[in-house]
Motif scaffolding. Structure first.
Motif, PDB file in Angstrom:
ATOM      1  N   ALA A  41       0.840  -1.200   0.000  1.00  0.00           N
ATOM      2  CA  ALA A  41       0.000   0.000   0.000  1.00  0.00           C
ATOM      3  C   ALA A  41       0.871   1.246   0.000  1.00  0.00           C
ATOM      4  CB  ALA A  41      -0.899  -0.006   1.227  1.00  0.00           C
ATOM      5  N   PRO A  42       0.429   2.301  -0.678  1.00  0.00           N
ATOM      6  CA  PRO A  42       1.169   3.557  -0.582  1.00  0.00           C
ATOM      7  C   PRO A  42       0.999   4.144   0.815  1.00  0.00           C
ATOM      8  CG  PRO A  42      -0.875   3.876  -1.790  1.00  0.00           C
ATOM      9  CD  PRO A  42      -0.769   2.410  -1.507  1.00  0.00           C
ATOM     10  N   ARG A  43       1.981   4.920   1.252  1.00  0.00           N
ATOM     11  CA  ARG A  43       1.914   5.554   2.578  1.00  0.00           C
ATOM     12  C   ARG A  43       2.104   7.052   2.417  1.00  0.00           C
ATOM     13  NH1 ARG A  43       6.127   2.607   6.193  1.00  0.00           N
ATOM     14  NH2 ARG A  43       7.259   2.767   4.250  1.00  0.00           N
ATOM     15  N   VAL A  44       1.170   7.806   2.988  1.00  0.00           N
ATOM     16  CA  VAL A  44       1.268   9.252   2.892  1.00  0.00           C
ATOM     17  C   VAL A  44       2.486   9.721   3.677  1.00  0.00           C
ATOM     18  CG1 VAL A  44      -0.216   9.798   4.873  1.00  0.00           C
ATOM     19  CG2 VAL A  44      -0.058  11.400   2.961  1.00  0.00           C
ATOM     20  N   ILE A  45       3.181  10.685   3.139  1.00  0.00           N
ATOM     21  CA  ILE A  45       4.319  11.296   3.821  1.00  0.00           C
ATOM     22  C   ILE A  45       3.738  12.348   4.763  1.00  0.00           C
ATOM     23  CG2 ILE A  45       6.419  12.665   3.517  1.00  0.00           C
ATOM     24  CD1 ILE A  45       6.611  11.294   0.681  1.00  0.00           C
ATOM     25  N   PRO A  46       3.854  12.131   6.080  1.00  0.00           N
ATOM     26  CA  PRO A  46       3.164  12.995   7.049  1.00  0.00           C
ATOM     27  C   PRO A  46       3.382  14.494   6.843  1.00  0.00           C
ATOM     28  CG  PRO A  46       4.122  11.114   8.166  1.00  0.00           C
ATOM     29  CD  PRO A  46       4.630  11.073   6.744  1.00  0.00           C
ATOM     30  N   SER A  47       4.581  14.895   6.483  1.00  0.00           N
ATOM     31  CA  SER A  47       4.864  16.330   6.338  1.00  0.00           C
ATOM     32  C   SER A  47       4.122  16.962   5.160  1.00  0.00           C
ATOM     33  CB  SER A  47       6.370  16.559   6.186  1.00  0.00           C
ATOM     34  OG  SER A  47       6.837  15.956   4.992  1.00  0.00           O
ATOM     35  N   ILE A  71      -2.591   7.049  -6.936  1.00  0.00           N
ATOM     36  CA  ILE A  71      -1.268   7.444  -6.452  1.00  0.00           C
ATOM     37  C   ILE A  71      -0.283   6.958  -7.507  1.00  0.00           C
ATOM     38  CG2 ILE A  71       0.412   7.300  -4.587  1.00  0.00           C
ATOM     39  CD1 ILE A  71      -2.377   8.559  -3.847  1.00  0.00           C
ATOM     40  N   ALA A  72       0.376   7.899  -8.161  1.00  0.00           N
ATOM     41  CA  ALA A  72       1.293   7.576  -9.251  1.00  0.00           C
ATOM     42  C   ALA A  72       2.557   6.910  -8.714  1.00  0.00           C
ATOM     43  CB  ALA A  72       1.652   8.849 -10.021  1.00  0.00           C
ATOM     44  N   SER A  73       3.320   6.341  -9.615  1.00  0.00           N
ATOM     45  CA  SER A  73       4.546   5.653  -9.208  1.00  0.00           C
ATOM     46  C   SER A  73       5.588   6.611  -8.630  1.00  0.00           C
ATOM     47  CB  SER A  73       5.132   4.860 -10.375  1.00  0.00           C
ATOM     48  OG  SER A  73       5.385   5.706 -11.467  1.00  0.00           O
ATOM     49  N   ASP A  74       5.409   7.930  -8.844  1.00  0.00           N
ATOM     50  CA  ASP A  74       6.319   8.898  -8.220  1.00  0.00           C
ATOM     51  C   ASP A  74       5.776   9.408  -6.880  1.00  0.00           C
ATOM     52  OD1 ASP A  74       4.278  10.647  -8.940  1.00  0.00           O
ATOM     53  OD2 ASP A  74       5.555  11.949 -10.174  1.00  0.00           O
ATOM     54  N   GLY A  75       4.607   8.887  -6.439  1.00  0.00           N
ATOM     55  CA  GLY A  75       4.036   9.268  -5.161  1.00  0.00           C
ATOM     56  C   GLY A  75       3.093  10.457  -5.209  1.00  0.00           C
ATOM     57  N   SER A  76       2.901  11.036  -6.391  1.00  0.00           N
ATOM     58  CA  SER A  76       1.983  12.166  -6.511  1.00  0.00           C
ATOM     59  C   SER A  76       0.545  11.662  -6.623  1.00  0.00           C
ATOM     60  CB  SER A  76       2.342  13.024  -7.724  1.00  0.00           C
ATOM     61  OG  SER A  76       2.194  12.276  -8.925  1.00  0.00           O
ATOM     62  N   VAL A  77      -0.388  12.538  -6.281  1.00  0.00           N
ATOM     63  CA  VAL A  77      -1.812  12.217  -6.363  1.00  0.00           C
ATOM     64  C   VAL A  77      -2.302  12.631  -7.747  1.00  0.00           C
ATOM     65  CG1 VAL A  77      -4.086  12.638  -5.372  1.00  0.00           C
ATOM     66  CG2 VAL A  77      -2.077  12.554  -3.882  1.00  0.00           C
ATOM     67  N   GLN A  78      -2.868  11.685  -8.469  1.00  0.00           N
ATOM     68  CA  GLN A  78      -3.346  11.921  -9.825  1.00  0.00           C
ATOM     69  C   GLN A  78      -4.809  11.503  -9.934  1.00  0.00           C
ATOM     70  OE1 GLN A  78      -1.181  13.147 -12.305  1.00  0.00           O
ATOM     71  NE2 GLN A  78       0.243  13.375 -10.598  1.00  0.00           N
ATOM     72  N   GLU A  79      -5.450  11.930 -10.982  1.00  0.00           N
ATOM     73  CA  GLU A  79      -6.808  11.474 -11.322  1.00  0.00           C
ATOM     74  C   GLU A  79      -7.724  11.434 -10.111  1.00  0.00           C
ATOM     75  OE1 GLU A  79      -6.736   7.839 -13.597  1.00  0.00           O
ATOM     76  OE2 GLU A  79      -4.833   8.421 -14.503  1.00  0.00           O
ATOM     77  N   ILE A  80      -7.785  12.520  -9.393  1.00  0.00           N
ATOM     78  CA  ILE A  80      -8.581  12.578  -8.169  1.00  0.00           C
ATOM     79  C   ILE A  80      -9.999  13.030  -8.501  1.00  0.00           C
ATOM     80  CG2 ILE A  80      -7.818  14.907  -7.646  1.00  0.00           C
ATOM     81  CD1 ILE A  80      -7.880  14.135  -4.681  1.00  0.00           C
ATOM     82  N   ASP A 107      -8.784  20.101  -2.779  1.00  0.00           N
ATOM     83  CA  ASP A 107      -7.637  21.018  -2.768  1.00  0.00           C
ATOM     84  C   ASP A 107      -6.521  20.512  -1.858  1.00  0.00           C
ATOM     85  OD1 ASP A 107      -8.952  22.711  -4.521  1.00  0.00           O
ATOM     86  OD2 ASP A 107      -9.604  24.105  -2.957  1.00  0.00           O
ATOM     87  N   ALA A 108      -6.876  19.999  -0.697  1.00  0.00           N
ATOM     88  CA  ALA A 108      -5.864  19.526   0.256  1.00  0.00           C
ATOM     89  C   ALA A 108      -5.177  18.269  -0.249  1.00  0.00           C
ATOM     90  CB  ALA A 108      -6.497  19.270   1.621  1.00  0.00           C
ATOM     91  N   VAL A 109      -5.945  17.282  -0.669  1.00  0.00           N
ATOM     92  CA  VAL A 109      -5.375  15.983  -1.053  1.00  0.00           C
ATOM     93  C   VAL A 109      -4.488  16.101  -2.286  1.00  0.00           C
ATOM     94  CG1 VAL A 109      -5.955  13.647  -1.833  1.00  0.00           C
ATOM     95  CG2 VAL A 109      -7.173  14.652   0.105  1.00  0.00           C
ATOM     96  N   TYR A 130       3.069  10.691  -1.429  1.00  0.00           N
ATOM     97  CA  TYR A 130       3.106   9.343  -0.872  1.00  0.00           C
ATOM     98  C   TYR A 130       4.422   8.650  -1.158  1.00  0.00           C
ATOM     99  CZ  TYR A 130      -1.923   9.300  -0.013  1.00  0.00           C
ATOM    100  OH  TYR A 130      -3.185   9.558   0.469  1.00  0.00           O
ATOM    101  N   GLU A 131       4.752   7.702  -0.294  1.00  0.00           N
ATOM    102  CA  GLU A 131       5.726   6.689  -0.659  1.00  0.00           C
ATOM    103  C   GLU A 131       4.891   5.740  -1.521  1.00  0.00           C
ATOM    104  OE1 GLU A 131       7.472   4.939   2.812  1.00  0.00           O
ATOM    105  OE2 GLU A 131       7.923   6.896   3.670  1.00  0.00           O
ATOM    106  N   PRO A 132       5.264   5.557  -2.773  1.00  0.00           N
ATOM    107  CA  PRO A 132       4.376   4.837  -3.688  1.00  0.00           C
ATOM    108  C   PRO A 132       4.191   3.358  -3.333  1.00  0.00           C
ATOM    109  CG  PRO A 132       6.491   5.247  -4.729  1.00  0.00           C
ATOM    110  CD  PRO A 132       6.506   5.967  -3.407  1.00  0.00           C
ATOM    111  N   ALA A 133       3.140   2.787  -3.899  1.00  0.00           N
ATOM    112  CA  ALA A 133       2.925   1.352  -3.794  1.00  0.00           C
ATOM    113  C   ALA A 133       4.083   0.657  -4.502  1.00  0.00           C
ATOM    114  CB  ALA A 133       1.596   0.980  -4.448  1.00  0.00           C
ATOM    115  N   LEU A 134       4.429  -0.532  -4.030  1.00  0.00           N
ATOM    116  CA  LEU A 134       5.523  -1.280  -4.640  1.00  0.00           C
ATOM    117  C   LEU A 134       5.050  -2.649  -5.084  1.00  0.00           C
ATOM    118  CD1 LEU A 134       8.405  -0.554  -2.089  1.00  0.00           C
ATOM    119  CD2 LEU A 134       8.030   0.541  -4.315  1.00  0.00           C
ATOM    120  N   CYS A 135       5.530  -3.050  -6.223  1.00  0.00           N
ATOM    121  CA  CYS A 135       5.371  -4.412  -6.711  1.00  0.00           C
ATOM    122  C   CYS A 135       6.788  -4.982  -6.707  1.00  0.00           C
ATOM    123  CB  CYS A 135       4.766  -4.423  -8.113  1.00  0.00           C
ATOM    124  SG  CYS A 135       4.476  -6.080  -8.747  1.00  0.00           S
ATOM    125  N   GLY A 136       7.085  -5.781  -5.680  1.00  0.00           N
ATOM    126  CA  GLY A 136       8.482  -6.164  -5.471  1.00  0.00           C
ATOM    127  C   GLY A 136       9.227  -4.930  -5.027  1.00  0.00           C
TER     128      GLY A 136
END
Length: 102
Positions: free
Chosen positions: A15-21, A47-56, A72-74, A79-85
């Motif tokens: 799962a991706p994890r939001v970066i708290p800051s 959540i894109a592979s670079d951790g940005s929020v897309q297609e919201i 606007d906030a989200v 994020y730390e992106p989702a990983l496959c391996g």
């Protein structure tokens, strides 16, 4: 189709994890606070592979103003992106933003 990227399937991405800051909290509209209105907004995003929020997009909000503020906030969250391996992959997520009087 021609020109499409071919990506191997991933049965269990992490799962991706939001970066708290970066987790900007949307403001609580003063008029709603004074009326003791609590609520939430439910969003679908990629959540894109670079951790940005897309297609919201907004799925539901208990008040229209809360939906706009949540979007606007989200959009600012990272994020730390989702990983496959060990490979970052885009992933669709459902997010809920809440406004509670405390």
């Amino acid at each position: 189709p021609a020109g499409a990227d071919q990506t191997p399937a991933c049965g269990r991405p992490t799962a991706p994890r939001v970066i708290p800051s970066t987790k900007v909290k949307p403001p609580y509209p003063e008029a709603l606070r004074q009326e003791h209105v609590e609520g939430f907004a439910r969003l679908r995003a990629t959540i894109a592979s670079d951790g940005s929020v897309q297609e919201i997009e907004l799925s539901r909000a208990t008040h229209p103003q809360l939906g706009d503020l949540a979007l606007d906030a989200v959009r600012q969250w990272r994020y730390e992106p989702a990983l496959c391996g060990d490979r970052p992959v885009p992933i669709e997520v459902w997010l809920k933003v809440r406004w509670d009087l405390q």
